[in-house]
Enzyme design. Sequence first.
Site, PDB file in Angstrom:
ATOM      1  N   ALA A 147      -6.035  -7.224   2.521  1.00 47.32           N
ATOM      2  CA  ALA A 147      -6.757  -5.949   2.335  1.00 47.32           C
ATOM      3  C   ALA A 147      -6.894  -5.598   0.856  1.00 47.32           C
ATOM      4  N   LEU A 156       1.751   1.718   8.863  1.00 50.72           N
ATOM      5  CA  LEU A 156       2.933   1.296   8.100  1.00 50.72           C
ATOM      6  C   LEU A 156       3.590   2.521   7.448  1.00 50.72           C
ATOM      7  N   GLY A 166     -24.406  14.425 -17.584  1.00 51.68           N
ATOM      8  CA  GLY A 166     -24.265  15.840 -17.918  1.00 51.68           C
ATOM      9  C   GLY A 166     -23.974  16.665 -16.680  1.00 51.68           C
ATOM     10  N   GLY A 167     -24.535  17.862 -16.637  1.00 49.33           N
ATOM     11  CA  GLY A 167     -24.290  18.758 -15.507  1.00 49.33           C
ATOM     12  C   GLY A 167     -24.768  18.166 -14.197  1.00 49.33           C
ATOM     13  N   GLU A 169      -2.701   1.199  -0.261  1.00 51.40           N
ATOM     14  CA  GLU A 169      -2.483  -0.259  -0.367  1.00 51.40           C
ATOM     15  C   GLU A 169      -1.596  -0.588  -1.564  1.00 51.40           C
ATOM     16  N   PRO A 224       5.923   9.649   6.836  1.00 57.67           N
ATOM     17  CA  PRO A 224       6.008  10.838   5.978  1.00 57.67           C
ATOM     18  C   PRO A 224       7.005  10.660   4.834  1.00 57.67           C
TER      19      PRO A 224
HETATM   20  P1  TGC Z   1      10.879  -6.933  -1.038  1.00 56.45           P
HETATM   21  O1  TGC Z   1      12.357  -7.054  -1.096  1.00 56.45           O
HETATM   22  O2  TGC Z   1      10.064  -7.280  -2.234  1.00 56.45           O
HETATM   23  O3  TGC Z   1      10.337  -7.804   0.180  1.00 56.45           O
HETATM   24  C1  TGC Z   1      10.863  -7.635   1.494  1.00 56.45           C
HETATM   25  C2  TGC Z   1      10.514  -8.894   2.280  1.00 56.45           C
HETATM   26  O4  TGC Z   1       9.072  -9.001   2.403  1.00 56.45           O
HETATM   27  C3  TGC Z   1       8.652 -10.247   1.827  1.00 56.45           C
HETATM   28  N1  TGC Z   1       7.364 -10.030   1.174  1.00 56.45           N
HETATM   29  C4  TGC Z   1       6.282 -10.747   1.415  1.00 56.45           C
HETATM   30  N2  TGC Z   1       6.052 -11.759   2.252  1.00 56.45           N
HETATM   31  C5  TGC Z   1       4.819 -12.283   2.288  1.00 56.45           C
HETATM   32  N3  TGC Z   1       3.787 -11.792   1.548  1.00 56.45           N
HETATM   33  C6  TGC Z   1       3.986 -10.770   0.695  1.00 56.45           C
HETATM   34  N4  TGC Z   1       2.959 -10.281  -0.021  1.00 56.45           N
HETATM   35  C7  TGC Z   1       5.269 -10.187   0.600  1.00 56.45           C
HETATM   36  N5  TGC Z   1       5.805  -9.153  -0.087  1.00 56.45           N
HETATM   37  C8  TGC Z   1       7.097  -9.072   0.262  1.00 56.45           C
HETATM   38  C9  TGC Z   1       9.741 -10.619   0.855  1.00 56.45           C
HETATM   39  O5  TGC Z   1       9.748 -12.005   0.598  1.00 56.45           O
HETATM   40  C10 TGC Z   1      10.977 -10.171   1.600  1.00 56.45           C
HETATM   41  O6  TGC Z   1      11.230 -11.119   2.608  1.00 56.45           O
HETATM   42  P2  TGC Z   1      12.741 -11.447   3.063  1.00 56.45           P
HETATM   43  O7  TGC Z   1      12.569 -12.490   4.093  1.00 56.45           O
HETATM   44  O8  TGC Z   1      13.438 -11.892   1.827  1.00 56.45           O
HETATM   45  O9  TGC Z   1      13.289 -10.139   3.601  1.00 56.45           O
HETATM   46  O10 TGC Z   1      10.527  -5.474  -0.530  1.00 56.45           O
HETATM   47  P3  TGC Z   1      10.809  -4.059  -1.160  1.00 56.45           P
HETATM   48  O11 TGC Z   1      11.333  -3.200  -0.053  1.00 56.45           O
HETATM   49  O12 TGC Z   1      11.604  -4.158  -2.433  1.00 56.45           O
HETATM   50  O13 TGC Z   1       9.334  -3.510  -1.501  1.00 56.45           O
HETATM   51  C11 TGC Z   1       8.549  -4.143  -2.427  1.00 56.45           C
HETATM   52  C12 TGC Z   1       7.217  -3.372  -2.656  1.00 56.45           C
HETATM   53  C13 TGC Z   1       7.504  -2.023  -3.257  1.00 56.45           C
HETATM   54  C14 TGC Z   1       6.419  -4.191  -3.635  1.00 56.45           C
HETATM   55  C15 TGC Z   1       6.407  -3.269  -1.380  1.00 56.45           C
HETATM   56  O14 TGC Z   1       7.103  -2.762  -0.343  1.00 56.45           O
HETATM   57  C16 TGC Z   1       5.080  -2.579  -1.559  1.00 56.45           C
HETATM   58  O15 TGC Z   1       4.088  -3.254  -1.793  1.00 56.45           O
HETATM   59  N6  TGC Z   1       4.974  -1.213  -1.405  1.00 56.45           N
HETATM   60  C17 TGC Z   1       3.688  -0.532  -1.345  1.00 56.45           C
HETATM   61  C18 TGC Z   1       3.426  -0.104   0.075  1.00 56.45           C
HETATM   62  C19 TGC Z   1       2.002  -0.280   0.467  1.00 56.45           C
HETATM   63  O16 TGC Z   1       1.218  -1.005  -0.138  1.00 56.45           O
HETATM   64  N7  TGC Z   1       1.611   0.363   1.551  1.00 56.45           N
HETATM   65  C20 TGC Z   1       0.299   0.222   2.054  1.00 56.45           C
HETATM   66  C21 TGC Z   1       0.164   0.877   3.408  1.00 56.45           C
HETATM   67  S1  TGC Z   1      -1.332   0.400   4.247  1.00 56.45           S
HETATM   68  C22 TGC Z   1      -2.545   1.227   3.441  1.00 56.45           C
HETATM   69  O17 TGC Z   1      -2.388   1.875   2.455  1.00 56.45           O
HETATM   70  C23 TGC Z   1      -3.887   1.074   4.023  1.00 56.45           C
HETATM   71  S2  TGC Z   1      -5.134   2.003   3.274  1.00 56.45           S
HETATM   72  C24 TGC Z   1      -6.428   1.148   3.866  1.00 56.45           C
HETATM   73  C25 TGC Z   1      -7.763   1.715   3.689  1.00 56.45           C
HETATM   74  O18 TGC Z   1      -8.062   2.840   4.162  1.00 56.45           O
HETATM   75  O19 TGC Z   1      -8.603   0.981   3.122  1.00 56.45           O
HETATM   76  P1  FAD Z   2       5.011   7.843  -2.791  1.00 58.60           P
HETATM   77  O1  FAD Z   2       5.534   6.515  -2.378  1.00 58.60           O
HETATM   78  O2  FAD Z   2       5.818   9.038  -2.470  1.00 58.60           O
HETATM   79  O3  FAD Z   2       4.722   7.796  -4.355  1.00 58.60           O
HETATM   80  C1  FAD Z   2       4.534   8.978  -5.125  1.00 58.60           C
HETATM   81  C2  FAD Z   2       4.480   8.578  -6.595  1.00 58.60           C
HETATM   82  O4  FAD Z   2       5.735   7.973  -6.948  1.00 58.60           O
HETATM   83  C3  FAD Z   2       3.414   7.514  -6.887  1.00 58.60           C
HETATM   84  O5  FAD Z   2       2.840   7.764  -8.146  1.00 58.60           O
HETATM   85  C4  FAD Z   2       4.208   6.222  -6.939  1.00 58.60           C
HETATM   86  O6  FAD Z   2       3.593   5.222  -7.768  1.00 58.60           O
HETATM   87  C5  FAD Z   2       5.525   6.700  -7.526  1.00 58.60           C
HETATM   88  N1  FAD Z   2       6.622   5.802  -7.164  1.00 58.60           N
HETATM   89  C6  FAD Z   2       7.124   5.535  -5.936  1.00 58.60           C
HETATM   90  N2  FAD Z   2       8.099   4.631  -6.015  1.00 58.60           N
HETATM   91  C7  FAD Z   2       8.199   4.285  -7.316  1.00 58.60           C
HETATM   92  C8  FAD Z   2       9.015   3.378  -8.042  1.00 58.60           C
HETATM   93  N3  FAD Z   2       9.910   2.599  -7.432  1.00 58.60           N
HETATM   94  N4  FAD Z   2       8.851   3.307  -9.379  1.00 58.60           N
HETATM   95  C9  FAD Z   2       7.930   4.051 -10.018  1.00 58.60           C
HETATM   96  N5  FAD Z   2       7.117   4.936  -9.388  1.00 58.60           N
HETATM   97  C10 FAD Z   2       7.266   5.039  -8.053  1.00 58.60           C
HETATM   98  N6  FAD Z   2      -1.003   3.821   5.038  1.00 58.60           N
HETATM   99  C11 FAD Z   2      -0.994   3.043   6.167  1.00 58.60           C
HETATM  100  O7  FAD Z   2       0.026   2.540   6.597  1.00 58.60           O
HETATM  101  N7  FAD Z   2      -2.170   2.818   6.841  1.00 58.60           N
HETATM  102  C12 FAD Z   2      -3.355   3.346   6.444  1.00 58.60           C
HETATM  103  O8  FAD Z   2      -4.391   3.102   7.069  1.00 58.60           O
HETATM  104  C13 FAD Z   2      -3.369   4.183   5.290  1.00 58.60           C
HETATM  105  N8  FAD Z   2      -4.527   4.803   4.906  1.00 58.60           N
HETATM  106  C14 FAD Z   2      -4.486   5.723   3.878  1.00 58.60           C
HETATM  107  C15 FAD Z   2      -5.616   6.500   3.616  1.00 58.60           C
HETATM  108  C16 FAD Z   2      -5.578   7.468   2.614  1.00 58.60           C
HETATM  109  C17 FAD Z   2      -6.782   8.316   2.365  1.00 58.60           C
HETATM  110  C18 FAD Z   2      -4.407   7.628   1.839  1.00 58.60           C
HETATM  111  C19 FAD Z   2      -4.356   8.639   0.738  1.00 58.60           C
HETATM  112  C20 FAD Z   2      -3.282   6.869   2.098  1.00 58.60           C
HETATM  113  C21 FAD Z   2      -3.304   5.921   3.138  1.00 58.60           C
HETATM  114  N9  FAD Z   2      -2.153   5.203   3.486  1.00 58.60           N
HETATM  115  C22 FAD Z   2      -2.140   4.394   4.596  1.00 58.60           C
HETATM  116  C23 FAD Z   2      -0.880   5.476   2.799  1.00 58.60           C
HETATM  117  C24 FAD Z   2      -0.750   4.831   1.442  1.00 58.60           C
HETATM  118  O9  FAD Z   2      -0.520   3.477   1.526  1.00 58.60           O
HETATM  119  C25 FAD Z   2       0.363   5.565   0.701  1.00 58.60           C
HETATM  120  O10 FAD Z   2      -0.130   6.855   0.368  1.00 58.60           O
HETATM  121  C26 FAD Z   2       0.836   4.830  -0.524  1.00 58.60           C
HETATM  122  O11 FAD Z   2       1.450   3.611  -0.187  1.00 58.60           O
HETATM  123  C27 FAD Z   2       1.798   5.673  -1.384  1.00 58.60           C
HETATM  124  O12 FAD Z   2       2.768   6.265  -0.610  1.00 58.60           O
HETATM  125  P2  FAD Z   2       3.057   7.860  -0.738  1.00 58.60           P
HETATM  126  O13 FAD Z   2       1.763   8.556  -0.594  1.00 58.60           O
HETATM  127  O14 FAD Z   2       4.129   8.182   0.212  1.00 58.60           O
HETATM  128  O15 FAD Z   2       3.536   8.042  -2.221  1.00 58.60           O
END
Ligand code: TGC
Ligand code: FAD
Length: 407
Positions: A265, A153, A362-363, A386, A156
């Site tokens: 997740a 997802l 400690g250390g 996440e 960069p």
């Molecule tokens: P927003 O306008 O809020 O929503 C866009 C559309 O998505 C729908 N939606 C959902 N639908 C079902 N379940 C949910 N939980 C949903 N959340 C949003 C929403 O209803 C809307 O639908 P529609 O039909 O109206 O278009 O979107 P936004 O662009 O304002 O973003 C909101 C935000 C910032 C909360 C969201 O994008 C977010 O959670 N950002 C964080 C990104 C993130 O968590 N990335 C994770 C990448 S994967 C990863 O990190 C794996 S690490 C795993 C590991 O190693 O363990």
């Molecule tokens: P940025 O989005 O650039 O954020 C930088 C800082 O700005 C953060 O402190 C953030 O909170 C802040 N910020 C951003 N937007 C706002 C806002 N609107 N308001 C206030 N503060 C804000 N992704 C995948 O898709 N799949 C994976 O399997 C996966 N595995 C990962 C494994 C590791 C070890 C790591 C480190 C990351 C992984 N990720 C994965 C990516 C991860 O989900 C992102 O790093 C995370 O979502 C944050 O994105 P970013 O690193 O680009 O930070």
Amino acid sequence: MSTHSMATDAKSAKRASQDRFESPDFYQLDDLLTEEHKLIRSSIRDFVKKEISPNIEEWCQNAHFPYEIVKKFGEIGAFGPTLPTEYGCGGLDYISYGLIMQEIERGDSGMRSTASVQGSLVMYPIYKFGSEAQRKKYLPKLASGEYLGCFGLTEPNHGSNPSGMLTNFKDMGDHYLLNGAKMWISNSPKADIAVVWAKNEEGRIHGLIVERGMEGFSTPETHGKWSLRASCTGELVFDNVKVPKENLLPGKSGLGAPMMCLDSARFGIAWGAIGAAMDCYDSARRYAMERIQFDKPIASFQLTQKKLAEMLTEITKAQLLNWRLGVLMNEGKATTPQISMAKRNSVEMALNIAREARQIHGGMGITGEYPMMRHMMNLESVVTYEGTHDIHLLILGAEITGIPAFK
Ligand code: TGC
Ligand code: FAD
């Protein structure tokens, strides 16, 4: 046997014998678990003591991803435990899933990453949004650990804001042509398949299954991490990759699809981080009883007792929150903000406990003889991936006020 492997075996045996982990259950939460839950927890705990604890320090020091763990996780049912048995999965409830993640992360967050990405971010979307042919083709192999998967997802330039993604595909008639790049992808360097989120020509997000070996698809590894060193992380690069049309997930499009995977997740992380916290607390409690300073165990000093009492309080509060969330998940009632609260709470709590527990040691606390520094460094990724800590706060803020403050 070589001298080196004898020495390694001796070190491993020492560490295994040191894994004397006992989990705290201050509010008798076990009374809320079924016999099946407790059986699952104890079997995963035994697995962690045997397969992870003796080796994890060495894997992390050497930044080594133990690929053989994938098959072993498959054997113990750690992949997709809530998905139906007809696809080789566990058919278990969400509390079982949480307990499995808790026990694995008690061993190491990187190991939990391997398992939760496979289950919640690869198998779940294939089950939920995939065709029957896709389910039959991929799920049994992912469940058994024959295949390792990853989830693309983040890009960069699009982390917290995945809706801005640039990765895209064009309809070429008999196939799709995929271009773009994903970054920070857990499991990617070793993955057999990737569930990739990309935009079509209308800018609508869809999930595609990309297989290793497809021309133009590469997965360069990310080196130099100070965190999650036993988990492999990398990029996904798509240079005119021809993806067969049958590899598009037909069931749902839009950002909501990957967000639903993240709900599952993040729930796993909320439980997993408690495992890391419990490991640090358990180590600190034992060390405080054994370490003598000023002719007394350091556990006898009020300041140490304050630290331990606060750790146990925070762990207990998080356990209760997670248990209730598990019940809501089982009933299909859990909301995204509720999951955000639990993920955010557990990870912050675990990070604070890792830091306090390190101080109690400690250390000695900075060495690999004890788990705190490793957990602490791992948790710095867990608090970011996440959804970062602040993004989860904003999800809660939007829920409370009705005003999204992301943009
Ligand atoms: P927003 O306008 O809020 O929503 C866009 C559309 O998505 C729908 N939606 C959902 N639908 C079902 N379940 C949910 N939980 C949903 N959340 C949003 C929403 O209803 C809307 O639908 P529609 O039909 O109206 O278009 O979107 P936004 O662009 O304002 O973003 C909101 C935000 C910032 C909360 C969201 O994008 C977010 O959670 N950002 C964080 C990104 C993130 O968590 N990335 C994770 C990448 S994967 C990863 O990190 C794996 S690490 C795993 C590991 O190693 O363990
Ligand atoms: P940025 O989005 O650039 O954020 C930088 C800082 O700005 C953060 O402190 C953030 O909170 C802040 N910020 C951003 N937007 C706002 C806002 N609107 N308001 C206030 N503060 C804000 N992704 C995948 O898709 N799949 C994976 O399997 C996966 N595995 C990962 C494994 C590791 C070890 C790591 C480190 C990351 C992984 N990720 C994965 C990516 C991860 O989900 C992102 O790093 C995370 O979502 C944050 O994105 P970013 O690193 O680009 O930070």
